[in-house]
Write a protein that holds these residues in place. Structure first.
Motif, PDB file in Angstrom:
ATOM      1  N   SER A   1       0.830  -1.207   0.000  1.00 52.76           N
ATOM      2  CA  SER A   1       0.000   0.000   0.000  1.00 52.76           C
ATOM      3  C   SER A   1       0.863   1.254   0.000  1.00 52.76           C
ATOM      4  CB  SER A   1      -0.923  -0.001   1.219  1.00 52.76           C
ATOM      5  OG  SER A   1      -1.848  -1.064   1.146  1.00 52.76           O
ATOM      6  N   ARG A   2       1.922   1.238   0.805  1.00 53.46           N
ATOM      7  CA  ARG A   2       2.802   2.405   0.888  1.00 53.46           C
ATOM      8  C   ARG A   2       3.498   2.660  -0.443  1.00 53.46           C
ATOM      9  NH1 ARG A   2       8.028   2.458   1.542  1.00 53.46           N
ATOM     10  NH2 ARG A   2       8.072   0.289   2.243  1.00 53.46           N
ATOM     11  N   ARG A   3       3.999   1.615  -1.059  1.00 53.28           N
ATOM     12  CA  ARG A   3       4.733   1.784  -2.316  1.00 53.28           C
ATOM     13  C   ARG A   3       3.825   2.266  -3.446  1.00 53.28           C
ATOM     14  NH1 ARG A   3       6.794  -3.551  -0.761  1.00 53.28           N
ATOM     15  NH2 ARG A   3       8.841  -3.315   0.229  1.00 53.28           N
ATOM     16  N   VAL A   4       2.704   1.579  -3.633  1.00 55.10           N
ATOM     17  CA  VAL A   4       1.824   1.940  -4.739  1.00 55.10           C
ATOM     18  C   VAL A   4       1.158   3.293  -4.486  1.00 55.10           C
ATOM     19  CG1 VAL A   4      -0.328   0.845  -3.917  1.00 55.10           C
ATOM     20  CG2 VAL A   4       0.135   0.997  -6.369  1.00 55.10           C
ATOM     21  N   GLY A   5       0.904   3.606  -3.204  1.00 52.93           N
ATOM     22  CA  GLY A   5       0.318   4.901  -2.884  1.00 52.93           C
ATOM     23  C   GLY A   5       1.250   6.046  -3.191  1.00 52.93           C
ATOM     24  N   THR A   6       2.517   5.871  -2.906  1.00 55.98           N
ATOM     25  CA  THR A   6       3.512   6.905  -3.207  1.00 55.98           C
ATOM     26  C   THR A   6       3.637   7.108  -4.709  1.00 55.98           C
ATOM     27  OG1 THR A   6       4.747   6.352  -1.201  1.00 55.98           O
ATOM     28  CG2 THR A   6       5.910   7.603  -2.900  1.00 55.98           C
ATOM     29  N   LEU A   7       3.656   6.016  -5.455  1.00 57.71           N
ATOM     30  CA  LEU A   7       3.716   6.110  -6.914  1.00 57.71           C
ATOM     31  C   LEU A   7       2.485   6.829  -7.465  1.00 57.71           C
ATOM     32  CD1 LEU A   7       5.106   2.578  -7.860  1.00 57.71           C
ATOM     33  CD2 LEU A   7       6.280   4.771  -8.109  1.00 57.71           C
ATOM     34  N   PHE A   8       1.324   6.531  -6.884  1.00 61.77           N
ATOM     35  CA  PHE A   8       0.091   7.160  -7.362  1.00 61.77           C
ATOM     36  C   PHE A   8       0.103   8.662  -7.066  1.00 61.77           C
ATOM     37  CE2 PHE A   8      -4.378   8.371  -7.191  1.00 61.77           C
ATOM     38  CZ  PHE A   8      -4.843   7.816  -8.370  1.00 61.77           C
ATOM     39  N   ALA A   9       0.619   9.046  -5.916  1.00 60.73           N
ATOM     40  CA  ALA A   9       0.723  10.471  -5.587  1.00 60.73           C
ATOM     41  C   ALA A   9       1.612  11.190  -6.604  1.00 60.73           C
ATOM     42  CB  ALA A   9       1.274  10.641  -4.174  1.00 60.73           C
TER      43      ALA A   9
END
Length: 277
Positions: free
Chosen positions: A238-246
């Motif tokens: 969640s942290r990795r994909v969320g950062t990429l999405f931001a």
């Protein structure tokens, strides 16, 4: 556990910041008609941002539908809701840029030339009555009622009655975090009160497009403000994909700016210095 604070994840926080930045840009440029026109004109920064957000949101919903099918292997209400919403949002994206008509330099068919308020190949600007259109007469009212209900009324009620959230999620839908929704609604109100331009309503539409891009991702993919099983379940993923999405959200703004410069805004400004409704 359902979380309601908009800063619980960078995806929502960055979406809020992008909307605030565009609102600040509109206010800063309000004293310069040429700059404000560049922001709000047809094929301008704000309209391209709407298209990009709608396109990404449609893709997110379609991806969530595929994931739901792979998990459940049956046709149910959540699957139908996700597929239906993905199609509706994709239609909104294509309508926003008149199905690539101006980009591909396609001549407007006779029917649309006679019945479309802007002389374009799209449905939402088809004329109703002497001065109205589907967009102004019907869609804006529906969007306003649905937007306030989904973003303010239902989240407020769900705070005291969690069964309301459960009922909404049973249909494959979600409720956005209330604090993020309040900021979105406030920005829309400010844009209408402060900006003096015939196309100022485009700002509110962009704010909504960005808001839903972020909250759809946060709900279905990360489980923020959503009680069902998210696509990414482990904190690390969640942290990795969320950062990429931001990062993607910021890139969308840059892309919209570049597209407005190279794919229509300048020629449109030359032909229509006062813009269109």
């Amino acid at each position: 556990m359902v979380q309601n604070k908009w800063y619980v994840h960078p995806a929502i926080a960055v979406a809020v910041l992008v909307n605030v930045f565009v609102m600040g840009l509109a206010i800063a440029w309000s004293g310069d008609p040429a700059k404000l026109q560049r922001l709000l004109v047809e094929d301008g920064i704000v309209e391209w941002m709407q298209f990009l957000c709608f396109a990404v949101t449609s893709g997110l919903l379609a991806f969530a539908a595929v994931e739901h099918w792979q998990r459940e292997r049956r046709i149910d209400l959540p699957l139908l809701a996700l597929v239906g919403l993905s199609g509706i949002v994709a239609l909104a994206a294509l309508e926003e840029i008149s199905w690539f008509q101006r980009i591909l330099n396609v001549t407007t068919p006779e029917y649309f030339a006679q019945n479309n308020r802007q002389g374009e190949t799209n449905l939402h600007n088809l004329a109703i009555g002497k001065k109205g259109s589907i967009h102004k007469t019907i869609l804006l009212k529906v969007i306003a009622i649905a937007g306030l209900t989904h973003n303010i009324v239902l989240p407020l009620l769900a705070r005291k009655r969690p069964a309301i959230r459960d009922f909404v999620e049973r249909f494959g839908l979600y409720l956005p975090p209330l604090s993020a929704s309040v900021i979105y609604i406030v920005l829309v109100a400010i844009s209408h009160l402060v900006i003096d331009h015939p196309r100022k309503g485009e700002l509110g539409e962009m704010f909504g497009a960005m808001h839903y891009t972020a909250t759809v991702f946060a709900a279905y993919f990360l489980g923020i403000g959503y009680g069902k099983r998210p696509i990414f379940e482990t904190p690390a993923d969640s942290r990795r994909v969320g950062t990429l999405f931001a990062m993607l959200l910021v890139f969308l703004l840059l892309t919209a700016w570049l597209l407005s410069a190279g794919a229509g805004a300048e020629p449109y400004l030359a032909l229509h210095p006062n813009g269109k409704d």
